[in-house]
Design an enzyme around this catalytic site. Structure first.
Site, short mmCIF file in Angstrom:
data_model
loop_
_atom_site.label_atom_id
_atom_site.label_comp_id
_atom_site.label_asym_id
_atom_site.label_seq_id
_atom_site.Cartn_x
_atom_site.Cartn_y
_atom_site.Cartn_z
N ARG A 69 55.69 32.32 125.44
CA ARG A 69 54.30 32.69 125.64
C ARG A 69 53.93 32.49 127.11
O ARG A 69 54.37 31.54 127.74
CB ARG A 69 53.39 31.84 124.76
CG ARG A 69 53.52 32.13 123.27
CD ARG A 69 52.50 31.35 122.46
NE ARG A 69 52.79 29.93 122.43
CZ ARG A 69 52.19 29.03 123.18
NH1 ARG A 69 51.25 29.37 124.05
NH2 ARG A 69 52.52 27.76 123.08
N TYR A 209 58.03 39.34 123.92
CA TYR A 209 58.49 38.09 123.30
C TYR A 209 57.44 37.42 122.42
O TYR A 209 56.27 37.27 122.83
CB TYR A 209 58.91 37.09 124.39
CG TYR A 209 59.87 36.04 123.86
CD1 TYR A 209 61.25 36.25 123.90
CD2 TYR A 209 59.41 34.86 123.30
CE1 TYR A 209 62.13 35.32 123.40
CE2 TYR A 209 60.28 33.91 122.79
CZ TYR A 209 61.64 34.14 122.84
OH TYR A 209 62.51 33.21 122.34
N LYS A 218 49.72 34.20 117.03
CA LYS A 218 48.82 33.40 117.86
C LYS A 218 47.56 34.19 118.24
O LYS A 218 46.47 33.64 118.29
CB LYS A 218 49.54 32.92 119.12
CG LYS A 218 50.81 32.13 118.86
CD LYS A 218 50.54 30.86 118.10
CE LYS A 218 51.78 29.97 118.09
NZ LYS A 218 51.53 28.72 117.33
N HIS A 238 45.72 25.56 114.04
CA HIS A 238 47.15 25.51 114.39
C HIS A 238 47.78 24.37 113.58
O HIS A 238 48.13 23.32 114.11
CB HIS A 238 47.26 25.26 115.90
CG HIS A 238 48.65 25.40 116.45
ND1 HIS A 238 49.04 24.78 117.60
CD2 HIS A 238 49.73 26.10 116.02
CE1 HIS A 238 50.31 25.08 117.86
NE2 HIS A 238 50.74 25.87 116.92
N SER A 260 52.69 22.32 120.38
CA SER A 260 53.99 22.98 120.32
C SER A 260 55.10 21.98 120.62
O SER A 260 54.93 21.10 121.47
CB SER A 260 54.05 24.11 121.34
OG SER A 260 52.96 24.98 121.14
N CYS A 262 56.53 19.58 118.79
CA CYS A 262 56.45 18.19 118.29
C CYS A 262 57.08 18.08 116.91
O CYS A 262 56.89 17.08 116.23
CB CYS A 262 55.00 17.75 118.21
SG CYS A 262 54.29 17.38 119.80
N ASN A 266 59.78 20.94 111.35
CA ASN A 266 60.55 19.88 110.68
C ASN A 266 59.69 19.12 109.68
O ASN A 266 60.13 18.83 108.56
CB ASN A 266 61.11 18.88 111.71
CG ASN A 266 62.23 19.48 112.54
OD1 ASN A 266 62.67 20.60 112.29
ND2 ASN A 266 62.70 18.73 113.52
N ASP A 285 52.87 26.68 110.67
CA ASP A 285 52.22 26.86 111.97
C ASP A 285 50.71 27.05 111.92
O ASP A 285 50.02 26.56 112.80
CB ASP A 285 52.88 28.05 112.70
CG ASP A 285 52.63 28.05 114.20
OD1 ASP A 285 52.64 26.96 114.79
OD2 ASP A 285 52.43 29.12 114.79
N ARG A 377 64.59 31.40 119.33
CA ARG A 377 63.83 31.40 118.08
C ARG A 377 64.59 32.05 116.93
O ARG A 377 65.45 32.91 117.14
CB ARG A 377 62.54 32.21 118.28
CG ARG A 377 61.58 31.62 119.30
CD ARG A 377 60.83 30.44 118.76
NE ARG A 377 59.97 29.82 119.73
CZ ARG A 377 58.81 29.23 119.42
NH1 ARG A 377 58.39 29.19 118.17
NH2 ARG A 377 58.09 28.65 120.35
N GLU A 506 62.45 10.17 107.33
CA GLU A 506 61.83 8.84 107.19
C GLU A 506 60.31 8.92 107.40
O GLU A 506 59.58 8.00 107.03
CB GLU A 506 62.44 7.83 108.18
CG GLU A 506 63.96 7.72 108.15
CD GLU A 506 64.52 7.18 106.84
OE1 GLU A 506 63.77 6.98 105.87
OE2 GLU A 506 65.76 6.97 106.79
N ASN A 507 59.85 10.01 107.99
CA ASN A 507 58.39 10.15 108.15
C ASN A 507 57.69 10.16 106.79
O ASN A 507 56.48 9.96 106.71
CB ASN A 507 58.07 11.42 108.94
CG ASN A 507 58.52 11.31 110.39
OD1 ASN A 507 58.69 10.20 110.90
ND2 ASN A 507 58.72 12.44 111.05
C1 OXD Z 1 53.85 27.41 119.48
C2 OXD Z 1 54.64 28.17 118.53
O1 OXD Z 1 54.09 27.48 120.69
O2 OXD Z 1 54.37 28.07 117.33
O3 OXD Z 1 52.96 26.69 119.03
O4 OXD Z 1 55.53 28.91 118.95
MN MN Z 2 52.63 26.91 116.96
#
Ligand code: OXD
Ligand code: MN
Length: 595
Positions: A69, A209, A218, A238, A260, A262, A266, A285, A377, A506-507
């Protein structure tokens, strides 16, 4: 395909301006998808992957100037500059449209204009919105087929109704007989990702992209939808959405906002390490939320696929994501092994000799260059996720019990804490910050404030957005049913730089505490910043070694928080008059509690 007059007239207008060689209305069928893939393989843009290892899957490499982005080329075009706010690039709509009309003039010469009808949200859901994207990129078409519900079925639902017009061009017209490049795009300074929230329009030029080009994600589902949500009293966030079931079979849904990179994907697909608990994925997302007749907030995932960061996704870090990508997946900027499989850093095994990098070179370990781009991606159908929630396409959405915020914070921020009330939770969301990485071009390294993880995605003034959150609490049909608000930080480090918390599956131990806190079934300890767990209530069975770090993980250090307040002061100063009085009051109260 349609008799919708507005749509036909709109397409005609853009055909006249962009002058494509042909116009094609996308029907969304498997045959059409195969034809486009075959054409892109023939042109050298796409690589068909090994049919046994990755059935129905293709890999693409972008131009090195077009890999993420482009936040510095992303604009919110409101009539008054003040309404875009200090966190968005702004240009007046008429000025932006004048610039872009010139760029679009003849921009599709030698190319096909594809018309993509798409629905964000389950077909026919009253929370869903219909968009029409015109694009000169077949890559965009095949990705939109994964990421949204698209094609003829959407036109049937649209009928004579209204839609959100989304214009996209890679900005690279072809002269008569000119050989196309493998990834056509325009130079960075000619890219424009423009949003007109007041008229609900998107004009994107020059990039092929991800979020720059797949306009449902987005651009529509966050920037345009956030503005609509403010006008109409709902929420476009988000946030991932996940279902959590405890060993007694009780299920709750939570939605979580993280900047983004983090680990949102997962977390959305977490496999619990503690027995009896189950996690199911609704989305990874974006969440659109409205109050139901019962006074609860309900969320839908407007998307139909995962556009996940590939590097460091593995069977160890996220098996459900890996399995989701095992077929019918589009990979962008990953490595391709000699036997036609994919490879990226952190995939969990060594890179086979002869692997071709995202830059189309044979991998040379001595080069120091990665095989996959750090923002490589996968676009994978959500329904292929083994943990997809039974209600992920429920048009009514799923009821949300808790909101989580978080970011990468090596110090200061405890593993988990709960807000004192709704407004305090909004304050917590307004000061989210994280260390930045590669998902966006042109960012300085370090901690950046990313309120509600919406900094690059809020389609209007961030101060007004904070007010919208306050108002959601104020106007809730039943305040007792509002989601409870928490902040988590999986990334706290010791002074010597060691991660204190094991993370990943473990989260679940932290989610268990949150789950129980939603029922007021755990004791909380009030600190100046909010309510932290009593460490005895965090289940460490099987990871007893973490017990020694629990005090540090949950610590709220006054001096660190006084430093944090100084940073929050600077952050808040950006929003001037438009910071809600309620948040100023929360900030004052925090400082008073710390004094
Ligand atoms: C972001 C994504 O950047 O989801 O948040 O790609
Ligand atoms: Mn995102």
């Amino acid at each position: 395909m349609t008799s919708n007059k507005k749509l036909l007239a709109w397409v005609e207008e853009w055909v006249a301006l962009c002058q494509p060689a042909s116009v094609y209305w996308v029907d969304g069928s498997a045959e059409e998808n195969q034809r486009l893939m075959d054409e892109m393989v023939a042109s050298g843009m796409a690589t068909k992957l090994n049919e046994e290892k990755q059935p129905g899957s293709y890999a693409f490499n972008s131009d090195p100037s077009d890999v993420a982005r482009v936040e510095n080329r992303t604009y919110i075009c409101t009539e008054n500059e003040g309404d875009a706010g200090p966190t968005n690039n702004w240009m007046a709509p008429s000025e932006m449209k004048a610039i872009l009309r010139e760029k679009y003039r003849g921009c599709m010469k030698g190319r096909t204009m594809y018309v993509i009808p798409f629905s964000m949200g389950p077909l026919g859901s009253n929370i869903a919105k219909i968009g029409i994207e015109i694009t000169d990129s077949a890559y965009v078409v095949v990705n939109m087929r994964i990421m949204t519900r698209m094609g003829k079925a959407v036109l049937d639902i649209l009928g004579e109704g209204d839609f959100i017009p989304c214009v996209h061009s890679v900005g690279s017209p072809l002269a008569e007989g000119q050989q196309d490049s493998k990834w056509p795009c325009a130079p960075i300074e000619e890219k424009y990702i423009s949003h007109f929230p007041e008229t609900a329009e998107i004009w994107s030029f020059g990039s092929g992209y991800g979020g720059n080009a797949l306009l449902g994600k987005k651009c529509l589902a966050l920037r345009i939808a956030s503005y609509m949500a403010k006008q109409e009293g709902w929420m476009a966030e988000h946030m991932l959405i996940m279902g959590i079931t405890n060993p007694k079979g009780v299920k709750k849904y939570i939605a979580a906002a993280f900047p983004s990179a983090c680990g949102k994907t997962n977390l959305a697909m977490l496999i619990p390490t503690i027995p009896g608990w189950k996690v199911e994925t609704v989305g990874d997302d974006i969440a659109w939320m409205k109050f139901g007749a019962d006074g609860q907030l309900y969320a839908i995932n407007p998307e139909a696929g995962f556009f996940g960061v590939a590097p460091f996704t593995s069977m160890a870090t996220n098996p459900n994501a890996m399995i989701s990508t095992k077929a019918n997946t589009v990979f962008t900027n990953v490595g391709i092994t000699p036997d036609g499989d994919i490879w990226w850093e952190g995939i969990g095994h060594d890179c086979p000799e002869g692997t071709i990098t995202w830059k189309n070179k044979v991998y040379d370990p001595a080069s120091g260059e990665p095989v996959a781009h750090p923002n490589a991606r996968f676009s994978a159908p959500a329904m292929q996720c083994p943990a997809i929630d039974a209600d992920w396409e429920n048009p009514a959405g799923v009821p949300i019990s808790a909101f989580l915020f978080g970011g990468r914070r090596p110090s200061t921020v405890p593993l988990v804490y709960q807000s004192l009330n709704w407004n305090h939770g909004v304050f917590m969301g307004s000061v989210v910050g994280s260390e930045v990485t590669a998902a966006a071009i042109g960012l300085k390294a370090g901690v950046r404030r990313d309120p509600f993880a919406m900094l690059p995605f809020c389609g209007y003034h961030m101060g007004d957005y904070f007010q919208h959150w306050i108002n959601i609490g104020k106007n809730a049909p039943d305040a007792t049913k509002l989601p409870k608000i928490f902040n988590v930080n999986w990334f706290r480090k010791s002074d010597s730089g060691k991660w204190l918390w094991p993370g990943f599956g473990e989260n679940m131990r932290v989610l268990e505490w949150i789950f129980n806190a939603c029922d007021n079934a755990v004791e909380t300890i009030e600190t100046p910043i909010g309510k932290v767990p009593n460490k005895k209530d965090i289940n460490l069975a099987g990871i007893e070694e973490v017990a020694a770090d629990m005090d540090e993980l949950l610590a709220v250090e006054k001096s660190k928080w006084l430093d944090e307040c100084a940073l929050i002061e600077e952050h808040y100063a950006n929003f001037g008059e438009r910071i809600p009085a309620e948040l100023v009051a929360e900030f004052e109260a925090l400082k008073a509690r710390l004094a």
